[in-house]
Each structure stands twice: as structure tokens, then as C-alpha cells.
Scaffold this motif. Structure first.
Motif, PDB file in Angstrom:
ATOM      1  N   ARG A  65      -3.086   2.037   8.631  1.00  0.00           N
ATOM      2  CA  ARG A  65      -2.078   2.063   9.567  1.00  0.00           C
ATOM      3  C   ARG A  65      -2.141   0.863  10.432  1.00  0.00           C
ATOM      4  N   LYS A 117      -8.505   3.531   2.736  1.00  0.00           N
ATOM      5  CA  LYS A 117      -7.935   4.792   2.652  1.00  0.00           C
ATOM      6  C   LYS A 117      -6.668   4.991   3.825  1.00  0.00           C
ATOM      7  N   ARG A 118      -5.890   5.800   3.704  1.00  0.00           N
ATOM      8  CA  ARG A 118      -4.587   6.241   4.595  1.00  0.00           C
ATOM      9  C   ARG A 118      -4.846   5.644   6.005  1.00  0.00           C
ATOM     10  N   LYS A 119      -5.951   6.145   6.720  1.00  0.00           N
ATOM     11  CA  LYS A 119      -6.028   5.911   8.162  1.00  0.00           C
ATOM     12  C   LYS A 119      -6.355   4.477   8.465  1.00  0.00           C
ATOM     13  N   ASP A 140      -0.561   2.940  -4.835  1.00  0.00           N
ATOM     14  CA  ASP A 140      -2.059   2.658  -5.412  1.00  0.00           C
ATOM     15  C   ASP A 140      -2.034   1.803  -6.692  1.00  0.00           C
ATOM     16  N   ASN A 145       0.790  -1.006  -0.021  1.00  0.00           N
ATOM     17  CA  ASN A 145       0.089   0.040  -0.003  1.00  0.00           C
ATOM     18  C   ASN A 145       0.720   1.390   0.051  1.00  0.00           C
TER      19      ASN A 145
END
Lengths: 329, 335
Positions: free
Chosen positions: B101, B96-98, B79, B76
Motif C-alpha cells: 500500500r 505482502k498486500r499490506k 504476482d 503488483n
């Protein structure tokens, strides 16, 4: 092998004076000869002094480095006493060198044709036109098909393999007696590496050169070299014809190197290793330089070291294990 | 799309950790005054495979084959242009980025150059503990305890914690990178040319360490490298990539003893080997250079360098054919 050596190195010492106290003995008392038509490999890991040996032969050692002892002769002519002007005539003419990274060895702002013809104008006193024509011929010799176009191109327009072909073309342009290749294929992919190594072998035959091949890759050595010298800590620790060195490996360092290679033809669960790392050249252990990593280290190895001793007519080892003419204890 | 079906049908059970389906990664090539997209560089072009829990899949290829881009897409860090990636059954390519994690705990990477990948201003302790700081709420003393545990596990000494990267050799630095990757107890580690900057004797030490850690911690590896010897040593299965595509994938023994794709055959015979008997193997030569991935050949991408290319190769893209259990090859010679 015939008559007189092309290159004869006697007790060469190249030291680097790092500061008041530290002296890096990068090359420390090495002697060897290369005969016409021979391919000799100089093998070792980083820091073993193999590249410094090559640069010493070319006399391209800069401060703080200095050749502090020994002699180097090319075709029986001593070159260490030559002036830098005289040495310029030898470099590129009698001995040529190919480097690992062709992108940094070629000048990015001159065309390929320009760089090859410069050598021809300087050494062979050819006219511009004749030099350019010879450059095209040389590029064809090294297997570049679009030679007429390539002469007008710049290094960045070529692939890594093509650049190395150009380097070879430059190296052979003045029919050198000796070609030194310092890790010539390390930056290349395997399929390209095979092409370049085959080309070098062809050129060696065609131009009757001797080849000093500097490499860390024992596979390359096995396929291309007639004779091998293994270097460790600025010294030659073992020297023998290739097949003998690979089959009857004597020095613990050479053995360790061979065992640590992942093999294609056999399965091993764990690779052999050499413990620790190569010590820096200003901090070698006293006694044998390999003693800090050697699995067979004895008390006397830590006190003193032995010379490169003959254990067979063409097999030399620097190790106390083989002190009595090669009989293992 | 048929290659997807054949590959996934190979396993398709619970023990699959990573399932990569038809991944493409195209980089736009901009040109002209208006910087419009004038073409695409197809770094990864329709790649599918699975990785089982606890196994090591080796990915070999030359520079420009897309193997590193593939690793970054899976993590990741890039993309994908198209395609799906499932990790532990969860689709991760659209996160999504969040949301990414928490996933980072389970997926880690070890890079090639231990000189560039470690911040020279951070001590070993800071480097190794940093992931704990970001990902967990452990106290300072807990972090230290955990860091010491992992530092010793990778073969360094506990008091090396206070040193800085420049005080270590290449092999030791790679051990620090490995400690940093393993401190979160990941399930899956991508190793991108982890030993190619190291000398052979050191390379062997690091490879042995990686094998030991895999046995100890039950790790799953995706091992990306150009060195076929190294890949053979560490992998259970091997995929060969060429110009963004997988040419052949097979269990290790099968691939090295019975390579089917002309590229694999050429690659294997290009490697100089220490042949103690010096018997000459029949060499399959691959001529020419790698074509530009911005303008790959039509049909089979390997045809311009293939010694066995025929007319069909220029017009039709080869699909995967199953030749033995787990052995797939994309070549018209076998269809």
C-alpha cells in the motif's frame, strides 16, 4: 477515370430526431461521386458523420434517424425510392459493406460456410452444394489456406484478421460494383492491418470494384486511396486527390488533423493540436461548424458558412479563407 | 540468464528507478473434470529491463504480446511467477498486500479506456480525492485544495470538480484519470494505452499534456502502446515485445532508424505512413497470425512469421546481443 459514376450521392441529408427539440444533423448536405475502379477515402474523427454516410448509402438507417433529403444512385439507378424488398436485392449484390468489428458483424451461431453460402443462395440462387463449393473457393481467394476446414468452423474459432478475411469473402461473393469498408482494420494489429489492406487492394483490382474506404487513419489514406474527402460535422470540408490533399492541405481542420499525428519520419517536440472537441451533432455552432475550434476563425465564419468551392480543377474546400479561387489572403 | 546481465550492465547506477529482472508471468490453463492445470499461458516470459529516473521507456507490441500483463506485474496487481522487481533499490515483487500500500503512492497507472476506468457514480472531486482519503490524513479542506491544484494542472477547470464522468468527452475523462494518478505525487506512472481510445486531435492534446507534466513534476513513465508513432513521440527508449519476450530494446532514434530485429523491421514497415513524396519503401511483410502464447513456437518465438528464419531458430532461443550503446537485440542473425 472512366464514364459514369458507380455511386452518385447528391445533397444527402440524414438527421436523427433525438427528442422534441434536438435534431442531430449527422450528415448534412453532402454530394460526391465514385467512379469505377477508384478508391475513395472518407476521413474524419468520431462524430464526423462518415459512418452514417455509409449506412445511408446502404439504407441501414434506423429510427430515430431518417434520410430527409437528397438522392443516391448506384450505376445511375436511384435507390432512395426503392422499396425495402428491392433494396435487399441491391444490398450485398451491387454494394457490399465491411464493418470495423468482424466479431459483431458475423453471426456467432452459424458456421462460416453457412454464412457465406446464405448470400450465394439468396442472390445467385445457387443450390446448397454449389454455394458451399463457391464459399470454399472464395475463402481461398481471400488467402485462407485451410478453407475446407474453416467453412465448418464458427467465428469465435478464428483470429480477428481471419474474421476480416471472411467478411471480405462475403462482401465479394456477388461481385459488387462498390465495396464500402467502414474502418476495416481499426480493430486489428498493424501487421495484420497491412495484410488486410493489401488483400482489399488486390480484390479491388481482381473484381473491378470501386472502394469507399472510411477511416480515421491518414496513413492508410496516403497508401491506399486515390482521392480523399475530409468530413467534419456532417459535411465534407475538403476534397482532393490524395497526394494533393496531403501536400497542399487547405482546410484548417485537415491541416490540424495532419499536424496532430505523431510522425515516424521526423521528430517534433510538441504535436500540433486542434483545441476543444468535436461538438455534438445537435449542437453545431451557427455559421461554419469548425468555427468553434478553428485557429483562423474570422467574424463572418461565426455568422454564416460557405459551400464546398472549387479552388483548383480537382480540389474543393469549404472555407472562407479560400473564397477567391484559392488565393490565400 | 545471460540476457539479464547484459541488460543491467547497461546502466547499473543510482539513477535507476525500476529494475525488472527475469520476470515471468504464467497463467495456468485448467481443463478436464478435475480442473487440473493442463498447461501454461506464458504471458510474460523472462523479461528484464531497467528504467532510469525521469525517462520514458516505451513498450510496443501487438495484442497478445504481454505488454499489459507486464505493467500489471510491475504494479503488483499480479504476482510474478518468477523474477524480481526492484523499485528505488527495494525489492517489491515479494511484498505482502499490506506492505504494498505505501508503495502505491509512488507508482500509479493510467488505463486505456477512460469510460470504464472511472466510477460513473462518483463526481470528479470524489474520484480525484479518493487516493488522498486512502493514503493520507489530510483534512477535507486540504484535500479539496490539493484536488483543485491537480485538476487545474491537467487542464480542467476547478468547477469541473462537481461534475460526473459522463459529462466529459473521452479526452477530458483521460485528463481526470491522469489527475487521479498524479494526486499522490508519484515518481513513476505506467501508462497503458492511454491515448488509443481517443481521436487523433484529442490524442495530441493528451500526449502534449503528459509530456508537460513529466517536465514539471519529474515523472518517470513506462508507456505501453501498440502505436509506434505515439510511442516514438513520447519515449526516450523503446522495447519491442513479441509473444511475452522483448525482441529488441534501444534508444528511440536508434530503434526507429536502425531496427535490427526482423519483427521490429516488419512492424515499422507495416505502418501506413503519410509519405508526401509517395516513394515506395521496400516493404518487409510479416505473414500469418500471432501464435498462441499457450503453445509458443520452439526456439525463437518469432520464427513462424519471420522472413529470415533459418534452421537454428527452431532449436535455439536467441539471447540478447549488444549491437550499439544501449541497443540490444534477441535474434540469431546477430550472433
Amino acid at each position: 477515370m472512366s464514364n459514369d459514376p458507380v455511386l452518385d450521392v447528391e445533397q444527402l441529408k440524414t438527421y436523427f430526431y433525438l427528442d422534441e427539440e434536438r435534431v442531430a444533423k449527422a450528415v448534412d448536405d453532402i454530394s460526391f461521386s465514385i467512379y469505377p475502379g477508384e478508391t475513395v477515402a472518407l476521413v474524419g474523427e468520431s462524430g464526423s458523420g462518415k459512418s452514417i454516410t455509409a449506412l445511408s448509402i446502404m439504407q441501414l438507417i434506423n429510427k430515430p434517424g431518417k434520410i430527409v433529403g437528397g438522392s443516391i444512385s448506384i450505376a445511375s439507378e436511384e435507390i432512395l425510392t426503392l422499396s425495402s424488398k428491392q433494396m435487399e436485392k441491391i444490398r450485398g449484390n451491387d454494394i457490399a459493406m465491411i464493418f470495423q468489428e468482424p466479431m459483431t458483424a458475423l453471426n456467432p451461431v452459424f458456421t462460416i460456410g453457412n454464412q457465406i453460402s446464405e448470400i450465394l443462395r439468396k442472390h445467385k440462387k445457387l443450390s446448397n452444394k454449389a454455394a458451399q463449393e463457391k464459399a470454399i473457393n472464395l475463402l481461398k481467394t481471400v488467402g485462407i489456406s485451410r478453407a475446407e476446414e474453416i467453412v465448418n468452423e464458427y467465428p469465435h474459432q478464428l483470429s480477428g484478421g481471419m474474421r476480416q478475411r471472411v467478411m471480405i469473402a462475403m462482401a465479394i461473393s456477388c461481385d459488387p460494383k462498390l465495396l464500402i469498408a467502414d474502418e476495416p482494420t481499426t480493430a486489428l494489429d498493424v501487421t495484420i492491418q497491412a495484410q488486410i489492406l493489401d488483400l482489399m487492394a488486390d480484390m479491388k483490382e481482381k473484381f473491378h470494384m470501386a472502394l469507399l474506404l472510411i477511416t480515421h487513419d491518414l496513413g492508410v489514406v496516403s497508401e491506399y486511396a486515390d482521392r480523399v474527402m475530409v468530413m467534419y460535422g456532417g459535411q465534407i470540408v475538403e476534397e482532393a486527390p490524395t497526394s494533393k490533399l496531403l501536400e497542399l492541405t487547405k482546410h484548417p481542420y485537415s491541416q490540424g488533423l495532419l499536424e496532430s499525428l505523431p510522425k515516424l519520419e521526423e521528430d517534433v517536440d510538441r504535436l500540433g493540436t486542434i483545441k476543444g472537441t468535436v461538438p455534438p451533432a445537435y449542437d453545431f455552432p451557427s455559421g461554419c461548424r469548425f468555427s468553434s475550434r478553428c485557429p483562423f476563425v474570422m467574424e463572418k465564419c461565426k455568422q454564416s458558412s460557405t459551400d464546398l468551392k472549387k479552388i483548383d480543377q480537382d480540389h474543393f474546400v469549404r472555407c472562407y479563407l479560400y473564397e477567391n479561387g484559392g488565393s490565400e489572403e | 540468464m545471460t540476457n539479464l546481465q547484459t541488460i543491467t550492465s547497461y546502466s547499473g547506477s543510482d539513477d535507476i528507478l525500476l529494475d525488472v529482472q527475469n520476470i515471468k508471468k504464467y497463467f495456468p490453463i485448467k481443463g478436464g473434470v478435475l480442473k487440473r492445470t493442463i498447461g501454461h499461458l506464458k504471458a510474460v516470459d523472462d523479461v528484464s529491463f531497467t528504467v532510469k529516473k525521469g525517462e520514458t521507456l516505451g513498450i510496443v507490441g501487438e495484442s497478445g504480446s504481454g505488454k499489459s500483463t507486464l505493467g500489471r506485474v510491475i504494479l503488483n496487481l499480479l504476482d510474478p511467477t518468477e523474477g524480481k522487481i526492484y523499485f528505488n533499490g527495494q525489492e517489491i515483487s515479494q511484498l505482502k498486500r499490506k506492505q504494498v500500500r505505501p508503495l502505491r503512492k509512488d507508482m500509479q497507472i493510467v488505463f486505456q479506456d477512460p469510460f470504464a476506468s472511472l466510477n460513473s457514480k462518483m463526481s470528479v472531486a470524489e474520484l480525484v480525492e479518493e487516493p488522498l482519503l486512502v493514503q493520507t490524513s489530510l483534512s477535507k479542506s486540504q484535500r479539496k485544495e490539493r484536488a483543485i491544484e491537480i485538476i487545474e494542472k491537467v487542464g480542467l477547470r476547478a468547477d469541473d470538480r462537481l461534475k460526473y464522468p459522463h459529462e466529459f468527452s473521452g479526452g477530458q475523462r483521460q485528463r481526470i484519470s491522469i489527475a487521479r494518478a498524479l494526486i499522490m505525487n508519484p515518481q513513476f506512472v505506467i501508462c497503458d494505452e492511454p491515448v488509443s481510445a481517443l481521436d487523433v486531435s484529442i490524442q495530441a492534446q493528451v500526449l502534449n499534456l503528459m509530456k508537460d507534466l513529466q517536465d514539471d513534476l519529474g515523472l518517470t513513465y513506462l508507456f505501453i502502446a501498440h502505436d509506434l508513432g505515439v510511442v516514438k513521440h513520447i519515449s526516450d527508449r523503446v522495447a519491442v515485445m513479441y509473444l511475452g519476450k522483448i525482441a529488441e530494446i534501444a534508444p528511440k532514434k536508434e530503434l526507429y532508424e536502425n531496427p535490427l530485429h526482423p519483427y521490429t523491421q516488419g512492424l515499422l514497415s507495416s505502418i501506413p505512413v503519410i509519405d508526401k513524396s509517395k516513394k515506395q519503401r521496400e516493404k518487409i511483410k510479416i505473414t500469418g497470425d500471432l501464435p498462441s502464447p499457450a503453445n509458443p513456437p520452439s526456439g525463437c518465438v518469432f520464427r513462424t512469421r519471420c522472413p529470415k528464419a533459418h534452421d537454428r531458430c527452431a532449436v535455439e532461443q536467441p539471447l540478447f546481443t549488444k549491437k550499439a550503446d544501449g541497443h540490444y537485440v534477441a535474434c540469431h542473425l546477430y550472433t
